[in-house]
Design a protein around this motif. Structure first.
Motif, mmCIF file in Angstrom:
data_model
loop_
_atom_site.group_PDB
_atom_site.id
_atom_site.type_symbol
_atom_site.label_atom_id
_atom_site.label_comp_id
_atom_site.label_asym_id
_atom_site.label_seq_id
_atom_site.Cartn_x
_atom_site.Cartn_y
_atom_site.Cartn_z
ATOM 1 N N MET A 18 -13.801 -1.820 15.775
ATOM 2 C CA MET A 18 -12.706 -1.264 15.011
ATOM 3 C C MET A 18 -11.763 -2.384 14.594
ATOM 4 S SD MET A 18 -10.825 2.091 16.230
ATOM 5 C CE MET A 18 -9.220 2.534 15.770
ATOM 6 N N SER A 19 -11.365 -2.393 13.342
ATOM 7 C CA SER A 19 -10.509 -3.465 12.841
ATOM 8 C C SER A 19 -9.048 -3.195 13.180
ATOM 9 C CB SER A 19 -10.684 -3.611 11.336
ATOM 10 O OG SER A 19 -10.215 -2.454 10.688
ATOM 11 N N ASN A 20 -8.286 -4.271 13.206
ATOM 12 C CA ASN A 20 -6.860 -4.129 13.436
ATOM 13 C C ASN A 20 -6.220 -3.524 12.201
ATOM 14 O OD1 ASN A 20 -7.020 -5.333 15.942
ATOM 15 N ND2 ASN A 20 -6.627 -7.377 15.139
ATOM 16 N N ARG A 21 -5.244 -2.681 12.432
ATOM 17 C CA ARG A 21 -4.522 -2.097 11.311
ATOM 18 C C ARG A 21 -3.309 -2.947 10.995
ATOM 19 N NH1 ARG A 21 -4.717 4.385 11.782
ATOM 20 N NH2 ARG A 21 -6.963 4.524 11.955
ATOM 21 N N THR A 22 -3.020 -3.032 9.731
ATOM 22 C CA THR A 22 -1.863 -3.776 9.259
ATOM 23 C C THR A 22 -0.654 -2.857 9.315
ATOM 24 O OG1 THR A 22 -3.287 -5.050 7.789
ATOM 25 C CG2 THR A 22 -0.945 -5.053 7.291
ATOM 26 N N THR A 23 0.453 -3.364 9.859
ATOM 27 C CA THR A 23 1.694 -2.593 9.915
ATOM 28 C C THR A 23 2.555 -2.966 8.724
ATOM 29 O OG1 THR A 23 1.628 -2.491 12.324
ATOM 30 C CG2 THR A 23 3.750 -2.081 11.286
ATOM 31 N N PHE A 24 3.073 -1.949 8.053
ATOM 32 C CA PHE A 24 3.880 -2.120 6.858
ATOM 33 C C PHE A 24 5.309 -1.675 7.123
ATOM 34 C CE2 PHE A 24 -0.422 -1.743 5.454
ATOM 35 C CZ PHE A 24 -0.523 -2.575 4.358
ATOM 36 N N ALA A 25 6.269 -2.477 6.685
ATOM 37 C CA ALA A 25 7.674 -2.059 6.672
ATOM 38 C C ALA A 25 8.003 -1.713 5.227
ATOM 39 C CB ALA A 25 8.581 -3.172 7.160
ATOM 40 N N VAL A 26 8.482 -0.508 4.997
ATOM 41 C CA VAL A 26 8.888 -0.092 3.660
ATOM 42 C C VAL A 26 10.405 0.053 3.700
ATOM 43 C CG1 VAL A 26 8.618 1.597 1.817
ATOM 44 C CG2 VAL A 26 6.687 1.112 3.333
ATOM 45 N N LEU A 27 11.073 -0.882 3.049
ATOM 46 C CA LEU A 27 12.533 -0.907 3.054
ATOM 47 C C LEU A 27 13.063 -0.388 1.723
ATOM 48 C CD1 LEU A 27 13.082 -4.457 4.600
ATOM 49 C CD2 LEU A 27 12.599 -2.313 5.768
ATOM 50 N N GLY A 28 13.883 0.646 1.809
ATOM 51 C CA GLY A 28 14.431 1.262 0.601
ATOM 52 C C GLY A 28 13.614 2.453 0.177
ATOM 53 N N VAL A 29 13.491 3.443 1.060
ATOM 54 C CA VAL A 29 12.638 4.596 0.767
ATOM 55 C C VAL A 29 13.348 5.686 -0.030
ATOM 56 C CG1 VAL A 29 11.047 4.238 2.679
ATOM 57 C CG2 VAL A 29 13.079 5.637 3.029
ATOM 58 N N SER A 30 14.499 5.382 -0.583
ATOM 59 C CA SER A 30 15.172 6.366 -1.430
ATOM 60 C C SER A 30 14.714 6.256 -2.887
ATOM 61 C CB SER A 30 16.691 6.204 -1.331
ATOM 62 O OG SER A 30 17.075 4.912 -1.734
ATOM 63 N N VAL A 31 13.777 5.354 -3.151
ATOM 64 C CA VAL A 31 13.257 5.141 -4.500
ATOM 65 C C VAL A 31 11.857 5.753 -4.580
ATOM 66 C CG1 VAL A 31 12.673 3.380 -6.213
ATOM 67 C CG2 VAL A 31 14.604 3.024 -4.668
ATOM 68 N N THR A 32 11.580 6.460 -5.664
ATOM 69 C CA THR A 32 10.328 7.214 -5.794
ATOM 70 C C THR A 32 9.085 6.378 -5.535
ATOM 71 O OG1 THR A 32 11.388 8.683 -7.374
ATOM 72 C CG2 THR A 32 8.989 8.701 -7.328
ATOM 73 N N ASN A 33 8.977 5.183 -6.134
ATOM 74 C CA ASN A 33 7.745 4.410 -5.951
ATOM 75 C C ASN A 33 7.582 3.951 -4.498
ATOM 76 O OD1 ASN A 33 9.737 2.431 -6.152
ATOM 77 N ND2 ASN A 33 8.717 1.276 -7.770
ATOM 78 N N SER A 34 8.679 3.763 -3.776
ATOM 79 C CA SER A 34 8.593 3.414 -2.357
ATOM 80 C C SER A 34 8.078 4.590 -1.534
ATOM 81 C CB SER A 34 9.969 2.998 -1.814
ATOM 82 O OG SER A 34 10.427 1.828 -2.417
ATOM 83 N N ILE A 35 8.543 5.775 -1.871
ATOM 84 C CA ILE A 35 8.122 6.980 -1.154
ATOM 85 C C ILE A 35 6.628 7.213 -1.357
ATOM 86 C CG2 ILE A 35 8.385 9.483 -0.968
ATOM 87 C CD1 ILE A 35 11.324 9.061 -1.917
ATOM 88 N N VAL A 36 6.183 7.128 -2.600
ATOM 89 C CA VAL A 36 4.769 7.336 -2.908
ATOM 90 C C VAL A 36 3.903 6.334 -2.147
ATOM 91 C CG1 VAL A 36 3.035 7.177 -4.759
ATOM 92 C CG2 VAL A 36 5.202 8.376 -5.162
ATOM 93 N N LEU A 37 4.301 5.081 -2.181
ATOM 94 C CA LEU A 37 3.536 4.037 -1.502
ATOM 95 C C LEU A 37 3.535 4.243 0.015
ATOM 96 C CD1 LEU A 37 1.828 1.578 -2.115
ATOM 97 C CD2 LEU A 37 3.897 0.185 -2.036
ATOM 98 N N ALA A 38 4.683 4.574 0.582
ATOM 99 C CA ALA A 38 4.767 4.814 2.035
ATOM 100 C C ALA A 38 3.850 5.963 2.453
ATOM 101 C CB ALA A 38 6.206 5.101 2.443
ATOM 102 N N LYS A 39 3.838 7.030 1.669
ATOM 103 C CA LYS A 39 2.980 8.181 1.973
ATOM 104 C C LYS A 39 1.502 7.795 1.940
ATOM 105 C CE LYS A 39 5.884 11.965 0.316
ATOM 106 N NZ LYS A 39 5.975 13.042 -0.688
ATOM 107 N N GLN A 40 1.118 7.046 0.910
ATOM 108 C CA GLN A 40 -0.277 6.639 0.777
ATOM 109 C C GLN A 40 -0.700 5.700 1.908
ATOM 110 O OE1 GLN A 40 -1.245 9.139 -1.421
ATOM 111 N NE2 GLN A 40 -2.775 7.605 -1.899
ATOM 112 N N ILE A 41 0.133 4.727 2.226
ATOM 113 C CA ILE A 41 -0.192 3.765 3.273
ATOM 114 C C ILE A 41 -0.267 4.457 4.635
ATOM 115 C CG2 ILE A 41 0.624 1.728 4.533
ATOM 116 C CD1 ILE A 41 1.803 0.749 1.853
ATOM 117 N N ALA A 42 0.626 5.422 4.874
ATOM 118 C CA ALA A 42 0.681 6.113 6.164
ATOM 119 C C ALA A 42 -0.588 6.906 6.463
ATOM 120 C CB ALA A 42 1.900 7.030 6.215
ATOM 121 N N LYS A 43 -1.411 7.136 5.461
ATOM 122 C CA LYS A 43 -2.678 7.842 5.693
ATOM 123 C C LYS A 43 -3.650 7.000 6.503
ATOM 124 C CE LYS A 43 -2.378 10.652 1.523
ATOM 125 N NZ LYS A 43 -2.954 10.940 0.200
ATOM 126 N N THR A 44 -3.498 5.655 6.459
ATOM 127 C CA THR A 44 -4.463 4.788 7.137
ATOM 128 C C THR A 44 -3.843 3.695 8.009
ATOM 129 O OG1 THR A 44 -4.557 3.378 5.173
ATOM 130 C CG2 THR A 44 -6.239 5.100 5.361
#
Length: 165
Positions: free
Chosen positions: A1-27
């Motif tokens: 099993m590969s290591n998962r990359t941890t992402f910090a999403v700073l500024g989630v009050s912006v639509t494109n940040s929310i969309v990206l955070a949701k997509q990344i959180a799936k994996t």
């Protein structure tokens, strides 16, 4: 099993940040930060309700979120906040810093990329902007390192986004 990359999403009050955070959180694990506590809670709750198995955490400090992350994603609003940038600059050393450009602004990508790279001199900066020539879900990536661009391109395509270098 590969290591998962941890992402910090700073500024989630912006639509494109929310969309990206949701997509990344799936994996992958996602650390969320926003200066607006109510917005932070709202986005966190939204992600958990859509994906109860998501590994997502609310962070009250941008420095801690950035320190714990492998890749830091900044909304355009955060990328222009000099005080916040100063807080995370040292912990971003050696990491990929992805800036989500504001699709409403017509900007010179090369000039903006140079300015952002200057703010994060020891990081690998990538600028992502929506394409003016394609639908609003197509992203153009700019950066100074091909390997870093390929990493972000692979990430975007693996989570279902359309992107190009």
């Amino acid at each position: 099993m590969s290591n998962r990359t941890t992402f910090a999403v700073l500024g989630v009050s912006v639509t494109n940040s929310i969309v990206l955070a949701k997509q990344i959180a799936k994996t992958n694990p996602v650390l969320l930060f926003d200066q607006k506590a109510a917005t932070l809670l709202e986005v966190y709750t939204e992600i958990i309700s859509e994906n109860p198995k998501a590994n997502v955490e609310m962070m009250i400090c941008p420095t801690n979120a950035s320190w714990e992350a492998d890749i830091i994603i900044l909304s355009n609003d955060v990328a222009t906040n000099v005080i916040l940038i100063e807080k995370i600059k040292k912990v971003a050393t050696g990491k990929i810093v992805l800036i989500l450009g504001n699709e409403m602004e017509v900007i010179n990508s090369e000039s903006t990329l140079d300015k952002l790279q200057h703010l994060f001199p020891f990081s690998k900066v990538v600028l992502s902007n929506e394409s003016a020539y394609d639908s609003n879900d197509f992203l153009l990536l700019k950066g100074n390192e091909q390997e870093t661009l390929n990493t972000i391109l692979t990430l975007f395509t693996s989570i279902g986004l359309k992107a190009s270098i």
